[in-house]
Design a protein around this motif. Structure first.
Motif, mmCIF file in Angstrom:
data_model
loop_
_atom_site.group_PDB
_atom_site.id
_atom_site.type_symbol
_atom_site.label_atom_id
_atom_site.label_comp_id
_atom_site.label_asym_id
_atom_site.label_seq_id
_atom_site.Cartn_x
_atom_site.Cartn_y
_atom_site.Cartn_z
ATOM 1 N N GLY A 1 -2.344 -4.644 4.055
ATOM 2 C CA GLY A 1 -1.579 -6.026 3.897
ATOM 3 C C GLY A 1 -0.123 -5.614 3.415
ATOM 4 N N HIS A 2 0.404 -6.850 3.030
ATOM 5 C CA HIS A 2 1.615 -6.625 2.487
ATOM 6 C C HIS A 2 2.013 -8.001 1.694
ATOM 7 C CE1 HIS A 2 3.182 -10.054 4.876
ATOM 8 N NE2 HIS A 2 2.358 -9.740 5.740
ATOM 9 N N GLY A 3 2.934 -7.824 0.745
ATOM 10 C CA GLY A 3 3.431 -9.056 -0.191
ATOM 11 C C GLY A 3 2.333 -9.248 -1.297
ATOM 12 N N THR A 4 2.108 -10.289 -1.539
ATOM 13 C CA THR A 4 1.060 -10.578 -2.732
ATOM 14 C C THR A 4 -0.228 -10.289 -2.361
ATOM 15 O OG1 THR A 4 0.559 -12.838 -2.051
ATOM 16 C CG2 THR A 4 2.576 -12.660 -3.252
ATOM 17 N N GLY A 5 -0.602 -9.932 -1.254
ATOM 18 C CA GLY A 5 -2.284 -9.494 -0.707
ATOM 19 C C GLY A 5 -2.480 -7.993 -0.696
ATOM 20 N N TRP B 1 -9.681 -6.208 2.423
ATOM 21 C CA TRP B 1 -9.169 -7.083 1.524
ATOM 22 C C TRP B 1 -8.624 -8.269 2.006
ATOM 23 C CZ3 TRP B 1 -10.638 -8.158 -3.462
ATOM 24 C CH2 TRP B 1 -9.733 -8.703 -4.300
ATOM 25 N N ALA B 2 -9.343 -9.510 1.837
ATOM 26 C CA ALA B 2 -8.531 -10.680 2.109
ATOM 27 C C ALA B 2 -8.292 -10.822 3.978
ATOM 28 C CB ALA B 2 -7.424 -11.114 1.501
ATOM 29 N N ARG B 3 -9.164 -9.913 4.415
ATOM 30 C CA ARG B 3 -9.270 -9.702 5.813
ATOM 31 C C ARG B 3 -7.893 -9.171 6.516
ATOM 32 N NH1 ARG B 3 -12.064 -15.589 7.658
ATOM 33 N NH2 ARG B 3 -13.960 -15.147 6.362
ATOM 34 N N ALA B 4 -7.319 -8.531 5.585
ATOM 35 C CA ALA B 4 -5.967 -7.841 6.347
ATOM 36 C C ALA B 4 -6.376 -6.726 7.506
ATOM 37 C CB ALA B 4 -5.399 -7.173 5.364
ATOM 38 N N PRO B 5 -5.847 -7.004 8.460
ATOM 39 C CA PRO B 5 -6.054 -6.224 9.436
ATOM 40 C C PRO B 5 -5.721 -4.571 9.228
ATOM 41 C CG PRO B 5 -4.221 -7.330 10.128
ATOM 42 C CD PRO B 5 -4.769 -7.844 8.880
ATOM 43 N N GLU B 6 -6.547 -3.753 9.816
ATOM 44 C CA GLU B 6 -6.394 -2.421 9.568
ATOM 45 C C GLU B 6 -4.595 -1.953 10.275
ATOM 46 O OE1 GLU B 6 -9.084 0.761 10.256
ATOM 47 O OE2 GLU B 6 -10.816 -0.976 10.355
ATOM 48 N N SER B 7 -4.480 -2.814 11.385
ATOM 49 C CA SER B 7 -3.247 -2.623 11.930
ATOM 50 C C SER B 7 -1.866 -2.845 10.919
ATOM 51 C CB SER B 7 -2.823 -3.286 13.232
ATOM 52 O OG SER B 7 -3.046 -4.656 12.747
ATOM 53 N N LEU B 8 -2.311 -3.537 9.956
ATOM 54 C CA LEU B 8 -1.357 -3.989 8.971
ATOM 55 C C LEU B 8 -1.358 -2.839 7.588
ATOM 56 C CD1 LEU B 8 1.004 -5.662 8.523
ATOM 57 C CD2 LEU B 8 -0.505 -7.305 7.288
ATOM 58 N N SER B 9 -1.183 -1.755 7.848
ATOM 59 C CA SER B 9 -1.505 -0.919 6.790
ATOM 60 C C SER B 9 -0.342 0.299 6.625
ATOM 61 C CB SER B 9 -2.827 0.053 7.131
ATOM 62 O OG SER B 9 -2.825 0.608 8.441
ATOM 63 N N ASN B 10 -0.459 0.960 5.516
ATOM 64 C CA ASN B 10 0.699 2.237 5.351
ATOM 65 C C ASN B 10 -0.132 3.034 4.305
ATOM 66 O OD1 ASN B 10 3.017 3.506 5.497
ATOM 67 N ND2 ASN B 10 4.231 1.595 5.059
ATOM 68 N N LEU B 11 0.727 4.281 4.317
ATOM 69 C CA LEU B 11 0.274 5.158 3.187
ATOM 70 C C LEU B 11 0.929 4.779 1.856
ATOM 71 C CD1 LEU B 11 0.169 8.360 5.480
ATOM 72 C CD2 LEU B 11 -1.594 6.890 4.587
ATOM 73 N N THR B 12 0.269 5.162 0.706
ATOM 74 C CA THR B 12 1.002 4.981 -0.490
ATOM 75 C C THR B 12 0.521 6.282 -1.497
ATOM 76 O OG1 THR B 12 1.297 3.712 -2.400
ATOM 77 C CG2 THR B 12 -0.954 3.720 -1.661
ATOM 78 N N PHE B 13 1.240 6.657 -2.432
ATOM 79 C CA PHE B 13 0.689 7.781 -3.502
ATOM 80 C C PHE B 13 -0.138 6.808 -4.619
ATOM 81 C CE2 PHE B 13 1.549 10.390 -7.322
ATOM 82 C CZ PHE B 13 0.759 11.448 -6.629
ATOM 83 N N VAL B 14 -1.025 7.495 -5.148
ATOM 84 C CA VAL B 14 -1.711 7.018 -6.299
ATOM 85 C C VAL B 14 -1.618 8.062 -7.279
ATOM 86 C CG1 VAL B 14 -3.961 6.218 -7.020
ATOM 87 C CG2 VAL B 14 -3.297 5.754 -4.596
ATOM 88 N N HIS B 15 -1.391 7.410 -8.344
ATOM 89 C CA HIS B 15 -1.435 8.491 -9.685
ATOM 90 C C HIS B 15 -2.106 7.815 -10.842
ATOM 91 C CE1 HIS B 15 0.097 11.557 -12.004
ATOM 92 N NE2 HIS B 15 1.299 11.632 -11.636
ATOM 93 N N THR B 16 -2.561 8.424 -11.927
ATOM 94 C CA THR B 16 -3.307 7.684 -13.055
ATOM 95 C C THR B 16 -2.203 7.336 -14.039
ATOM 96 O OG1 THR B 16 -3.735 9.912 -14.286
ATOM 97 C CG2 THR B 16 -4.952 9.358 -12.387
ATOM 98 N N ALA B 17 -2.535 6.251 -14.735
ATOM 99 C CA ALA B 17 -1.848 5.664 -15.912
ATOM 100 C C ALA B 17 -1.863 7.042 -16.967
ATOM 101 C CB ALA B 17 -2.321 4.612 -16.582
ATOM 102 N N ASP B 18 -3.046 7.652 -17.212
ATOM 103 C CA ASP B 18 -3.234 8.492 -18.135
ATOM 104 C C ASP B 18 -2.011 9.732 -17.964
ATOM 105 O OD1 ASP B 18 -5.180 7.441 -19.578
ATOM 106 O OD2 ASP B 18 -6.826 8.567 -18.648
ATOM 107 N N LYS B 19 -1.893 10.244 -16.829
ATOM 108 C CA LYS B 19 -0.960 11.244 -16.481
ATOM 109 C C LYS B 19 0.584 10.887 -16.566
ATOM 110 C CE LYS B 19 -3.546 14.983 -15.885
ATOM 111 N NZ LYS B 19 -3.279 16.052 -16.728
#
Length: 255
Positions: free
Chosen positions: A106-110, A117-135
């Motif tokens: 998805g994009h924007g607020t969703g 999630w919220a029926r967002a199509p798989e074509s509307l996707s991207n890669l992102t990095f995930v970290h932890t708050a603790d680190k």
């Protein structure tokens, strides 16, 4: 377009409800009432920066996490137009339970880490990095923080990576958007709802639903909601306060 002046005395690009002063009135009231009690605000899923602006206008430094590039563009514009760069930090990635590269949908607020999630199509996707708050925060000074979290269904993963803050001797306060019955692709009711609530209950927090008033939420009503697959809580915004001083904090919120 040009930024517009809001009733809160800051300028803002974006959401017309923010411009008119009608955006999330109950959550805004609770958020603003907690600002005098904390040293810093951490906005996870900062979107266009509405709550960042409230905190910065009250003189509170803000650390924001926002992975969506368009949201970041608006967010940075809103910080810049008000001249708050000195007290603001932006991390353009997600927070979760471990370091990884993940698909975001998805994009924007969703925008969400949850597939479907919220029926967002798989074509509307991207890669992102995930970290932890603790680190991310492990070498930062101990401070009393208000966490404002709106991450479209990924709350449980985030909280698992923020254990040091939940268990901290510092009195951190938390406002979380937790959808109960909306947007989940394979479930009527949030499959992690009870686990999320138990994280806070086990750490000696009180749980309150943010409505026109703050309504205490028992574990029993959460268990019933999950067991019957029927939303009995009727809100998606929650306040978590350390039980040791929740009565004092509630008095200040309601003053």
């Amino acid at each position: 377009s040009n930024p517009r002046k809001t009733p809160y005395d800051f300028e803002f690009f974006g959401n017309r409800h923010v411009i008119s002063g009608t955006f999330e009135p109950n959550e805004t009231r609770v958020f603003k009432s907690l600002l005098p009690l904390v040293d810093e605000v951490v906005n996870v899923g900062a979107n266009m920066g509405y709550y960042c602006c409230h905190a910065l206008s009250a003189g509170k430094p803000v650390i924001a996490f926002e992975p969506d590039q368009l949201n970041c563009r608006y967010l940075l514009a809103n910080i810049q137009v008000n001249g708050w760069e000195e007290h603001f930090e932006l991390f353009p990635f997600c927070l979760g339970d471990r370091k990884k590269i993940a698909t975001i949908y998805g994009h924007g607020t969703g925008t969400s880490l949850l597939k479907g999630w919220a029926r967002a199509p798989e074509s509307l996707s991207n890669l992102t990095f995930v970290h932890t708050a603790d680190k991310v925060f492990e070498k930062r000074d101990s401070r009393r923080r208000l966490f404002m979290v709106d991450i479209e269904g990924a709350e449980y993963s985030f909280l698992k990576g923020a254990k040091s803050f939940i268990d901290s001797s510092e009195s951190n306060y938390w406002i979380l958007e937790i959808n109960i019955s909306n947007h989940f692709p394979d479930s009527k009711i949030n499959p992690k709802l009870l686990e999320i609530i138990d994280i806070f209950l086990n750490a000696k927090y009180d749980v309150l639903a943010i409505k026109e008033t703050l309504v205490p939420i028992s574990r029993e009503i959460v268990v019933s909601t999950v067991a019957e697959q029927k939303d009995k809580i009727k809100t998606h915004n929650f306040l978590f306060l350390p039980s040791c001083n929740s009565e004092e904090i509630l008095y200040k919120i309601n003053a």
